[in-house]
Design an enzyme around this catalytic site. Sequence first.
Site, PDB file in Angstrom:
ATOM      1  N   HIS A   1      68.782  25.527  26.421  1.00 44.07           N
ATOM      2  CA  HIS A   1      68.131  26.829  26.653  1.00 44.07           C
ATOM      3  C   HIS A   1      68.256  27.681  25.395  1.00 44.07           C
ATOM      4  O   HIS A   1      69.359  27.830  24.864  1.00 44.07           O
ATOM      5  CB  HIS A   1      68.796  27.549  27.830  1.00 44.07           C
ATOM      6  CG  HIS A   1      67.999  28.707  28.323  1.00 44.07           C
ATOM      7  ND1 HIS A   1      68.070  29.950  27.750  1.00 44.07           N
ATOM      8  CD2 HIS A   1      67.099  28.816  29.332  1.00 44.07           C
ATOM      9  CE1 HIS A   1      67.254  30.781  28.395  1.00 44.07           C
ATOM     10  NE2 HIS A   1      66.661  30.112  29.355  1.00 44.07           N
TER      11      HIS A   1
ATOM     12  N   ASP B   1      68.738  28.970  35.372  1.00 41.89           N
ATOM     13  CA  ASP B   1      69.572  29.122  34.175  1.00 41.89           C
ATOM     14  C   ASP B   1      70.964  29.659  34.506  1.00 41.89           C
ATOM     15  O   ASP B   1      71.559  30.399  33.728  1.00 41.89           O
ATOM     16  CB  ASP B   1      68.918  30.058  33.147  1.00 41.89           C
ATOM     17  CG  ASP B   1      67.479  29.715  32.877  1.00 41.89           C
ATOM     18  OD1 ASP B   1      67.089  28.576  33.151  1.00 41.89           O
ATOM     19  OD2 ASP B   1      66.753  30.589  32.376  1.00 41.89           O
TER      20      ASP B   1
ATOM     21  N   ILE C   1      75.844  36.868 -12.351  1.00 40.05           N
ATOM     22  CA  ILE C   1      76.044  36.907 -13.804  1.00 40.05           C
ATOM     23  C   ILE C   1      76.796  38.177 -14.218  1.00 40.05           C
ATOM     24  O   ILE C   1      76.800  39.176 -13.496  1.00 40.05           O
ATOM     25  CB  ILE C   1      74.696  36.809 -14.559  1.00 40.05           C
ATOM     26  CG1 ILE C   1      73.741  37.925 -14.120  1.00 40.05           C
ATOM     27  CG2 ILE C   1      74.061  35.443 -14.326  1.00 40.05           C
ATOM     28  CD1 ILE C   1      72.466  37.987 -14.922  1.00 40.05           C
TER      29      ILE C   1
ATOM     30  N   TRP D   1      78.071  41.287 -17.223  1.00 38.51           N
ATOM     31  CA  TRP D   1      77.361  42.357 -17.911  1.00 38.51           C
ATOM     32  C   TRP D   1      77.357  42.234 -19.422  1.00 38.51           C
ATOM     33  O   TRP D   1      76.745  43.049 -20.105  1.00 38.51           O
ATOM     34  CB  TRP D   1      77.955  43.719 -17.530  1.00 38.51           C
ATOM     35  CG  TRP D   1      79.452  43.787 -17.456  1.00 38.51           C
ATOM     36  CD1 TRP D   1      80.212  43.779 -16.325  1.00 38.51           C
ATOM     37  CD2 TRP D   1      80.379  43.900 -18.548  1.00 38.51           C
ATOM     38  NE1 TRP D   1      81.555  43.868 -16.643  1.00 38.51           N
ATOM     39  CE2 TRP D   1      81.680  43.948 -17.999  1.00 38.51           C
ATOM     40  CE3 TRP D   1      80.240  43.957 -19.947  1.00 38.51           C
ATOM     41  CZ2 TRP D   1      82.826  44.046 -18.785  1.00 38.51           C
ATOM     42  CZ3 TRP D   1      81.366  44.050 -20.736  1.00 38.51           C
ATOM     43  CH2 TRP D   1      82.648  44.098 -20.157  1.00 38.51           C
TER      44      TRP D   1
ATOM     45  N   ALA E   1      74.778  41.911 -12.985  1.00 38.46           N
ATOM     46  CA  ALA E   1      75.899  42.846 -12.926  1.00 38.46           C
ATOM     47  C   ALA E   1      75.382  44.233 -12.545  1.00 38.46           C
ATOM     48  O   ALA E   1      74.293  44.643 -12.974  1.00 38.46           O
ATOM     49  CB  ALA E   1      76.614  42.896 -14.272  1.00 38.46           C
TER      50      ALA E   1
ATOM     51  N   GLY F   1      80.991  43.253  -4.351  1.00 40.74           N
ATOM     52  CA  GLY F   1      81.681  43.234  -3.071  1.00 40.74           C
ATOM     53  C   GLY F   1      80.748  43.069  -1.897  1.00 40.74           C
ATOM     54  O   GLY F   1      81.145  42.530  -0.856  1.00 40.74           O
ATOM     55  N   MET F   2      79.492  43.521  -2.050  1.00 42.64           N
ATOM     56  CA  MET F   2      78.544  43.408  -0.947  1.00 42.64           C
ATOM     57  C   MET F   2      77.572  42.248  -1.171  1.00 42.64           C
ATOM     58  O   MET F   2      77.544  41.281  -0.410  1.00 42.64           O
ATOM     59  CB  MET F   2      77.772  44.720  -0.782  1.00 42.64           C
ATOM     60  CG  MET F   2      76.839  44.742   0.425  1.00 42.64           C
ATOM     61  SD  MET F   2      75.921  46.301   0.540  1.00 42.64           S
ATOM     62  CE  MET F   2      77.249  47.463   0.751  1.00 42.64           C
ATOM     63  N   VAL F   3      76.799  42.322  -2.255  1.00 43.63           N
ATOM     64  CA  VAL F   3      75.785  41.299  -2.509  1.00 43.63           C
ATOM     65  C   VAL F   3      76.444  39.967  -2.874  1.00 43.63           C
ATOM     66  O   VAL F   3      76.107  38.915  -2.326  1.00 43.63           O
ATOM     67  CB  VAL F   3      74.823  41.750  -3.623  1.00 43.63           C
ATOM     68  CG1 VAL F   3      73.823  40.640  -3.945  1.00 43.63           C
ATOM     69  CG2 VAL F   3      74.089  43.019  -3.202  1.00 43.63           C
TER      70      VAL F   3
ATOM     71  N   GLN G   1      79.463  38.896  -2.270  1.00 43.04           N
ATOM     72  CA  GLN G   1      80.202  38.318  -1.153  1.00 43.04           C
ATOM     73  C   GLN G   1      79.271  37.663  -0.148  1.00 43.04           C
ATOM     74  O   GLN G   1      79.540  36.570   0.355  1.00 43.04           O
ATOM     75  CB  GLN G   1      81.047  39.394  -0.466  1.00 43.04           C
ATOM     76  CG  GLN G   1      81.988  38.855   0.613  1.00 43.04           C
ATOM     77  CD  GLN G   1      83.009  37.881   0.052  1.00 43.04           C
ATOM     78  OE1 GLN G   1      83.694  38.179  -0.915  1.00 43.04           O
ATOM     79  NE2 GLN G   1      83.105  36.702   0.647  1.00 43.04           N
TER      80      GLN G   1
ATOM     81  N   LEU H   1      84.801  31.259 -16.189  1.00 40.94           N
ATOM     82  CA  LEU H   1      85.694  32.377 -15.930  1.00 40.94           C
ATOM     83  C   LEU H   1      86.337  32.908 -17.211  1.00 40.94           C
ATOM     84  O   LEU H   1      85.784  32.774 -18.286  1.00 40.94           O
ATOM     85  CB  LEU H   1      86.747  31.936 -14.903  1.00 40.94           C
ATOM     86  CG  LEU H   1      86.163  31.325 -13.616  1.00 40.94           C
ATOM     87  CD1 LEU H   1      87.269  30.831 -12.695  1.00 40.94           C
ATOM     88  CD2 LEU H   1      85.266  32.323 -12.903  1.00 40.94           C
TER      89      LEU H   1
ATOM     90  N   CYS I   1      82.796  35.993 -23.880  1.00 42.23           N
ATOM     91  CA  CYS I   1      83.732  35.184 -23.096  1.00 42.23           C
ATOM     92  C   CYS I   1      84.526  34.207 -23.948  1.00 42.23           C
ATOM     93  O   CYS I   1      85.654  33.856 -23.610  1.00 42.23           O
ATOM     94  CB  CYS I   1      83.000  34.447 -21.983  1.00 42.23           C
ATOM     95  SG  CYS I   1      81.625  33.447 -22.546  1.00 42.23           S
TER      96      CYS I   1
END
Length: 926
Positions: free
Chosen positions: A137, A173, A596, A598, A624, A656-658, A660, A699, A732
């Site tokens: 279902h 159901d 990526i 900055w 970034a 932290g938002m995108v 994550q 990293l 880097c």
Amino acid sequence: DRWLCARSVGQQLRGNRGGLCGPHPNCYQNKLNLAIIGQSLFGQEVYINLRRQGHKVVGVFTVPDKDGKADPLAVAAEKDGTPVFKFPRWRVKGKPIPEVVEAYKAVGADLNVMPFCSQFIPMNVIDDPKHGSIIYHPSLLPLHRGASAINWTLIHGDKKAGFTVFWADEGLDTGPILLQRECAVEPNDTVDTLYNRFLFSEGIKAMVESVQLIADGKAPRIPQTEEGASYEGIQKKSNSKVREAIHNWIRGHDKVPGAWTLIDGQSVTLYGSSMLGGSVPAGQPLEIEGASQSGLVTQNGLVLYGSDGKALLVKNLQFEDGKMIPASKYFSSGESATVELTDDENKMAEEIKNIWKGILSNVPAIEDTTDFFKCGAASMDVVRLVEEVKQKCAGVQLQNEDVYMASTFRDFIQMFVRKLRGEDQEEELVIDYATKEVNNMTVKMPNQCFINGKFEDAENGKVYETINPTDGSVICKVSYASVGDVDRAVAAAKDAYYSGPWGRMNPRDRGSLLYKLADLMEEHQEELATIESIDSGAVYTLALKTHVGMSIQTFRYFAGWCDKIHGKTIPINQARPNRNLTFTRREPLGVCAIIIPWNYPLMMLAWKSAACLAAGNTLVLKPAQVTPLTALKFAELSVKAGIPKGVINILPGSGGMVGQRLSDHPDIRKLGFTGSTPIGKQIMKSCALSNLKKVSLELGGKSPLIIFGDCDMDKAVRMGMSSVYFNKGENCIAAGRLFVEESVHDEFISRVEELKKMKIGDPLDRSTDHGPQNHKAHLDKLLEYCEVGLKEGATLVYGGKQVERPGFFMEPTVFTNVEDHMFIAKEESFGPIMVVSRFKDGDVDGVLQRANDTEYGLASGVFTRDINKAMYVSERLDAGTVFVNTYNKTDVASPFGGFKQSGFGKDLGEDALLEYLKTKAVTVEY
């Protein structure tokens, strides 16, 4: 009696996703004799997979043939020789038909499996097997009991959807629950997308799992609670009229039965509703009966308004005669002139007519007015038509939607010919630019999210300011993407991969598009370099040569790889009398996420996305937060290059938002990240826990540079300074620590003071050597880093302070007498800070031990005229890149990536391509 009420999956399931490979039949010990009662592609897949697991299907009970065509479940069963029964009904006037029940009981089933059944099944059939009956279902029972469960999930705006496998009883159901699975409902989901993304494929797996639980005596029977239970009526065309222009109402009926309204006195069905992102474009008003305000026919579709005043966009309209048009063409739908066909096009039309004849075998003749769907064609026939036409007429890219939009033979041929001639150009890209007069040019910068080929505001309307580090001024406001925007972008990338032209494109054609994109980047290189300078602080000349120049080279390099991706043939042991052929295929992974940093905003985008796209994947990229502008300009150029919509999606916003959500998203199959080691660890953990997605991480670094006394001192000084101060130290692979042999240490330090001659200033000034640090928080961190170095006892030779001028400028800095235990000897600064330690003359192994005494392993370098010493040191330096008598010399063909806590996986070179491919082994016995 029992009515199994999951609605017509035959209508809802848009396309067979193929068999679900599971364990070998011998993996399970307990097997059952099964009766499959149902129909449709869903029933067919459940049947195939149950047999694949070793269960015996003793009978299939399905619906009679329609227009001479058997149901897909019947087709599969008849092919296998499984007994098939096609009863038009199981009862008459509420009573079971004895001969039907007798035929059913004769097969001797242990369990009835009902993946989908639209018929009333008597209870003496439901209860007959020793294990009873289980049913699928499409809702999280007890919520939305009833035949239109999935419609009501969307209509009510539920945040979660899912399905239930339950035990049949005499109620509707209401039987005990065996298992449930759930998924998030995305903002613009429809019945189709939910089924295709989750309910179809996961439902098949769940039915197979349920049968095995029963066979093993482990199946639960969880009574349904009445708390939260609901029952809504069946949604039919007659009661699906739009009461208001509500997004959930429209998408809850798309595609079946279709929400409709009255426009100019005629019934018009609305398809493809999505919440409108950004401002409402200009358009022509359209009166909608009963709506609180007029709609608006725009170049993007029909804009309607909900009772809350929020705008939504409707993509397609269907009239009472079945004709479907783009909503944007409402006022011009009858104006298009008939295309006169050439002789060659007439020949193609005859070829296509033969394809129609093959599919519509029940139709005596194909006329101009023959309607594909009114003649009995279903969704699988649409797929067949599209694929056969593409096979016969190479080069024409058709979509399933094209058939729905041109359902009569005449309209289909007209649509086909227009596509063949290239007259079906995409609508013009609408961009709300931020413009700036700078560097003797007008710079035009997109500043919204880029999702599915369009620039649009973030779902929640949030924005943030991106800052020019040269003077601290605001460049413009940029959309601040939300979790909902991530989900929409991933859905677009997934659709582009599985259903769009990108996934079907010839690799050489894909390479041509990437070459074109590189050409456009070169055409706009001055504008890109200018944007890079004002957004990241990069010196313009460096931005032009490296940030932008290497980005162009990277796309050209990987464009050349597109048609050179191939597998191998492998000799394996032959089992006589048969022979075997084993070969491998290199295949794309699917939807990839890229995050990526900055320091090189455009170049880092290119390093990862060029390989990703060349391999055939689609992507969602997060630049970034502090440097989003060149990525968004790149998105604009990708549209101009002809990259299909949904292939590239760019989401500015927070990690932290995108970031994550990208790590957690179950539809993403690979994540490529460049950034700090702590964040890399968190991403790796999230990727593992979500769906074990593939990860590559570039990293942090603390790259050692060893300078021996027998080096070319002029070159060592010049390259040693470059190894630290290149791109303001925001590099880097920057030399994080220089080890200088005692015999030349003082000379080296005295000559490095030439850095005092470096011109610090406006990065757009062509004579500037050293621009501002990327953003204020980073400048503050670097100043704190210098304070720690001083407190620990290192000698500050030069710099260590902020330059007294507007902006985020820091003096190039030199520390010497740095000891191994100090903070600045161990931790990366990521800025223009030279950290120098001396080592004893001739102590090669000692300095190697010190150089390798770090958890990082990104890059390293050595300066010496002694080739034997150079080779000895390069072999023992524990880093992904070793520079000998040079530094910072990267090339698009050379793999780049670190060891230890500097990450794993490679950018650039053929190795980078392999990061975005999977290997499939195929063995053929002959």
